[in-house]
Write a protein that holds these residues in place. Structure first.
Motif, mmCIF file in Angstrom:
data_model
loop_
_atom_site.group_PDB
_atom_site.id
_atom_site.type_symbol
_atom_site.label_atom_id
_atom_site.label_comp_id
_atom_site.label_asym_id
_atom_site.label_seq_id
_atom_site.Cartn_x
_atom_site.Cartn_y
_atom_site.Cartn_z
ATOM 1 N N PHE A 134 -23.179 15.307 38.734
ATOM 2 C CA PHE A 134 -23.372 16.286 39.800
ATOM 3 C C PHE A 134 -24.439 17.330 39.453
ATOM 4 C CE2 PHE A 134 -18.822 15.079 40.487
ATOM 5 C CZ PHE A 134 -18.995 14.495 41.724
ATOM 6 N N GLY A 135 -25.049 17.864 40.498
ATOM 7 C CA GLY A 135 -25.976 18.976 40.344
ATOM 8 C C GLY A 135 -27.428 18.569 40.514
ATOM 9 N N LEU A 136 -28.319 19.440 40.057
ATOM 10 C CA LEU A 136 -29.761 19.212 40.065
ATOM 11 C C LEU A 136 -30.288 19.519 38.672
ATOM 12 C CD1 LEU A 136 -30.640 21.070 43.402
ATOM 13 C CD2 LEU A 136 -30.531 18.594 43.092
ATOM 14 N N THR A 137 -31.253 18.728 38.211
ATOM 15 C CA THR A 137 -31.747 18.916 36.843
ATOM 16 C C THR A 137 -32.326 20.317 36.642
ATOM 17 O OG1 THR A 137 -33.885 17.935 37.464
ATOM 18 C CG2 THR A 137 -32.224 16.469 36.510
ATOM 19 N N GLU A 138 -32.961 20.873 37.688
ATOM 20 C CA GLU A 138 -33.574 22.190 37.538
ATOM 21 C C GLU A 138 -32.563 23.340 37.471
ATOM 22 O OE1 GLU A 138 -34.659 20.908 41.842
ATOM 23 O OE2 GLU A 138 -34.003 19.963 39.982
ATOM 24 N N PHE A 139 -31.300 23.047 37.775
ATOM 25 C CA PHE A 139 -30.246 24.064 37.693
ATOM 26 C C PHE A 139 -29.236 23.746 36.587
ATOM 27 C CE2 PHE A 139 -31.953 24.755 41.882
ATOM 28 C CZ PHE A 139 -31.793 26.112 42.118
ATOM 29 N N ASP A 140 -29.591 22.809 35.739
ATOM 30 C CA ASP A 140 -28.636 22.308 34.742
ATOM 31 C C ASP A 140 -28.623 23.162 33.470
ATOM 32 O OD1 ASP A 140 -26.654 20.672 33.904
ATOM 33 O OD2 ASP A 140 -27.916 18.937 33.458
ATOM 34 N N LYS A 141 -28.543 24.469 33.667
ATOM 35 C CA LYS A 141 -28.388 25.417 32.566
ATOM 36 C C LYS A 141 -27.387 26.478 33.002
ATOM 37 C CE LYS A 141 -33.047 25.164 30.527
ATOM 38 N NZ LYS A 141 -34.282 25.946 30.268
ATOM 39 N N PRO A 142 -26.537 26.972 32.096
ATOM 40 C CA PRO A 142 -25.525 27.970 32.480
ATOM 41 C C PRO A 142 -26.124 29.196 33.156
ATOM 42 C CG PRO A 142 -25.078 27.141 30.283
ATOM 43 C CD PRO A 142 -26.405 26.575 30.684
ATOM 44 N N GLU A 143 -27.282 29.669 32.682
ATOM 45 C CA GLU A 143 -27.880 30.875 33.245
ATOM 46 C C GLU A 143 -28.427 30.657 34.659
ATOM 47 O OE1 GLU A 143 -31.030 29.111 30.360
ATOM 48 O OE2 GLU A 143 -28.841 29.323 30.494
ATOM 49 N N ARG A 144 -28.514 29.393 35.068
ATOM 50 C CA ARG A 144 -28.992 29.091 36.421
ATOM 51 C C ARG A 144 -27.841 28.796 37.383
ATOM 52 N NH1 ARG A 144 -34.476 25.398 35.317
ATOM 53 N NH2 ARG A 144 -35.605 27.044 34.184
ATOM 54 N N GLN A 145 -26.634 29.089 36.957
ATOM 55 C CA GLN A 145 -25.450 28.875 37.789
ATOM 56 C C GLN A 145 -24.850 30.185 38.285
ATOM 57 O OE1 GLN A 145 -23.858 25.799 38.747
ATOM 58 N NE2 GLN A 145 -25.871 25.048 38.132
ATOM 59 N N GLY A 146 -25.441 31.306 37.893
ATOM 60 C CA GLY A 146 -24.910 32.603 38.281
ATOM 61 C C GLY A 146 -25.316 33.016 39.689
ATOM 62 N N PHE A 147 -24.556 33.944 40.249
ATOM 63 C CA PHE A 147 -24.771 34.388 41.628
ATOM 64 C C PHE A 147 -26.181 34.927 41.861
ATOM 65 C CE2 PHE A 147 -24.762 38.190 44.420
ATOM 66 C CZ PHE A 147 -24.621 37.546 45.649
ATOM 67 N N TRP A 148 -26.663 35.824 40.988
ATOM 68 C CA TRP A 148 -27.961 36.455 41.224
ATOM 69 C C TRP A 148 -29.096 35.460 41.130
ATOM 70 C CZ3 TRP A 148 -27.923 40.569 43.849
ATOM 71 C CH2 TRP A 148 -26.915 41.525 43.698
ATOM 72 N N PHE A 149 -29.000 34.525 40.185
ATOM 73 C CA PHE A 149 -30.061 33.521 40.090
ATOM 74 C C PHE A 149 -30.064 32.626 41.327
ATOM 75 C CE2 PHE A 149 -32.008 29.489 39.038
ATOM 76 C CZ PHE A 149 -33.183 29.904 38.405
ATOM 77 N N LEU A 150 -28.883 32.195 41.764
ATOM 78 C CA LEU A 150 -28.795 31.333 42.946
ATOM 79 C C LEU A 150 -29.309 32.062 44.187
ATOM 80 C CD1 LEU A 150 -25.282 29.748 42.299
ATOM 81 C CD2 LEU A 150 -27.506 28.606 42.088
ATOM 82 N N LEU A 151 -29.038 33.351 44.283
ATOM 83 C CA LEU A 151 -29.473 34.135 45.445
ATOM 84 C C LEU A 151 -30.996 34.243 45.507
ATOM 85 C CD1 LEU A 151 -28.145 35.734 47.797
ATOM 86 C CD2 LEU A 151 -28.412 37.794 46.386
ATOM 87 N N LYS A 152 -31.635 34.412 44.364
ATOM 88 C CA LYS A 152 -33.092 34.564 44.356
ATOM 89 C C LYS A 152 -33.835 33.229 44.238
ATOM 90 C CE LYS A 152 -33.789 35.180 39.366
ATOM 91 N NZ LYS A 152 -34.277 36.072 38.282
ATOM 92 N N SER A 153 -33.114 32.153 43.919
ATOM 93 C CA SER A 153 -33.758 30.871 43.599
ATOM 94 C C SER A 153 -34.680 30.317 44.695
ATOM 95 C CB SER A 153 -32.706 29.823 43.212
ATOM 96 O OG SER A 153 -31.845 29.532 44.294
ATOM 97 N N PRO A 154 -34.392 30.534 45.999
ATOM 98 C CA PRO A 154 -35.331 30.010 47.000
ATOM 99 C C PRO A 154 -36.716 30.649 46.942
ATOM 100 C CG PRO A 154 -33.203 30.483 48.007
ATOM 101 C CD PRO A 154 -33.189 31.085 46.631
#
Length: 267
Positions: A239-259
Motif C-alpha cells: 500500500f501507499g506511494l513510493t514518494e510518501f514511503d517515509k515516516p516524516e511524509r505521513q504527518g498531517f502538515w506534510f500531507l496538507l502542503k504536499s500538493p
C-alpha cells in the motif's frame, strides 16, 4: 417505500458516515488487532484532521451546490428534464448515471496533474484501515462536489438522488478501506456487480499499474467495460506511494502542503 426514500435523503451524511466508520473501526479493533488503535493513534489523528478540513470546506460548498441544482432543475437542464420519466425510474437510472460520471472523475484524478496532487494524499497511506476513508486533502471537496454537479446537470437529477447515491456509497466507501480481506466467494458473487473491498485495495497498490485501475465507486462494470479492471491477491499488495514511503511524509502538515511542493520519489 416512498417514506423510506424520503427518510434516507434527509439524513445528515456526515453523521451517517461517522456512524458507519465507528462501527467498522470498532470491528477492526475486535477482529484484526486489539492493540492497533494504540499503535496507530498518530495515523488516526492525522486522518481525522484532514477530514475536519474537508468537512469545513464541504460545508461552505453545500449551499452553492444546492443553488446550482435548483437553478438547473428550474431551467430544465439535463436528460431527464427533456425526457418524461417516472420518478422511481429516474432515481434508479440516476444512481447509475452518477456512478458513471464519478468513474470518469476518478480517472481524471489520476491523469490530470493538478487533480492528482490533491488525490495522492488519499493514496499516500502505507497501511490501510477504516480511517483511510478520512484521508483526503481538504481541497478534494472541490473536485468531489464538481463531479456531483456535473452528473446532476448532464442528466437532470435533483439533489435528493445525489444524496441517495451517497447513502448507498458511504457504507461501501468505508468498507473499501478497512483492513478486512473478503473471502473468495464474496468476490465471485458480489464482485460481479459492485466494487468489492478486495478490488478497491488493488487500487491502493504502490505499483502504478494497479494504482491506475479499479476506479469504480459502487459498480465494477465500468472498469470492466473500459478496460481498467485488475485483479491480484490482497496479500501481494504493497500500500501507499513510493514518494510518501517515509515516516516524516505521513504527518498531517506534510500531507496538507504536499500538493504545493515537488514530492520526489524515494530512490
Amino acid at each position: 417505500m416512498e417514506k423510506l426514500y424520503t427518510y434516507l435523503t434527509n439524513i445528515n451524511l456526515d453523521v451517517f458516515m461517522a456512524m458507519i466508520l465507528a462501527v467498522l473501526f470498532s470491528a477492526e479493533q475486535l477482529f484484526t488487532s486489539v492493540s492497533s488503535l494504540f499503535k496507530r493513534t498518530t495515523h488516526l489523528i492525522n486522518n481525522v484532521l484532514l477530514q475536519f478540513g474537508y468537512l469545513l470546506l464541504n460545508l461552505v460548498l453545500a449551499s452553492l451546490v444546492i443553488s446550482i441544482l435548483n437553478w438547473a432543475n428550474a431551467n430544465k437542464y439535463g436528460l431527464f428534464n427533456i425526457i418524461e420519466t417516472p420518478y422511481y425510474i429516474k432515481v434508479i437510472v440516476g444512481i447509475f448515471c452518477i456512478d458513471f460520471v464519478n468513474y470518469w472523475a476518478h480517472r481524471l484524478n489520476h491523469t490530470w496533474e493538478i487533480f492528482w496532487r490533491l488525490h495522492r494524499v488519499h493514496h499516500s497511506d502505507t497501511i490501510m484501515d477504516s480511517t483511510t476513508t478520512y484521508r483526503f486533502h481538504p481541497l478534494d471537496a472541490f473536485t468531489d462536489n464538481l463531479s456531483g454537479v456535473i452528473a446532476a446537470l448532464m442528466f437532470g437529477l435533483d439533489g435528493s438522488i445525489l444524496i441517495f447515491w451517497l447513502v448507498l456509497y458511504i457504507p461501501l466507501l468505508v468498507l473499501h478501506h478497512t483492513n478486512f480481506i473478503m473471502p473468495n466467494w464474496f468476490d465471485r458473487i458480489f464482485g460481479k456487480l459492485i466494487v468489492s473491498p478486495n478490488f478497491h485495495k488493488i487500487h491502493h497498490h504502490q505499483n502504478q499499474e494497479f494504482t491506475d485501475s479499479n476506479y469504480g465507486l459502487i459498480f465494477i462494470f465500468w472498469d470492466k467495460l473500459f478496460k481498467t479492471f485488475r485483479q491480484i491477491p490482497v496479500s501481494e499488495i504493497k500500500f501507499g506511494l513510493t514518494e510518501f514511503d517515509k515516516p516524516e511524509r505521513q504527518g498531517f502538515w506534510f500531507l496538507l502542503k504536499s500538493p504545493f511542493v515537488n514530492v520526489k520519489k524515494n530512490s
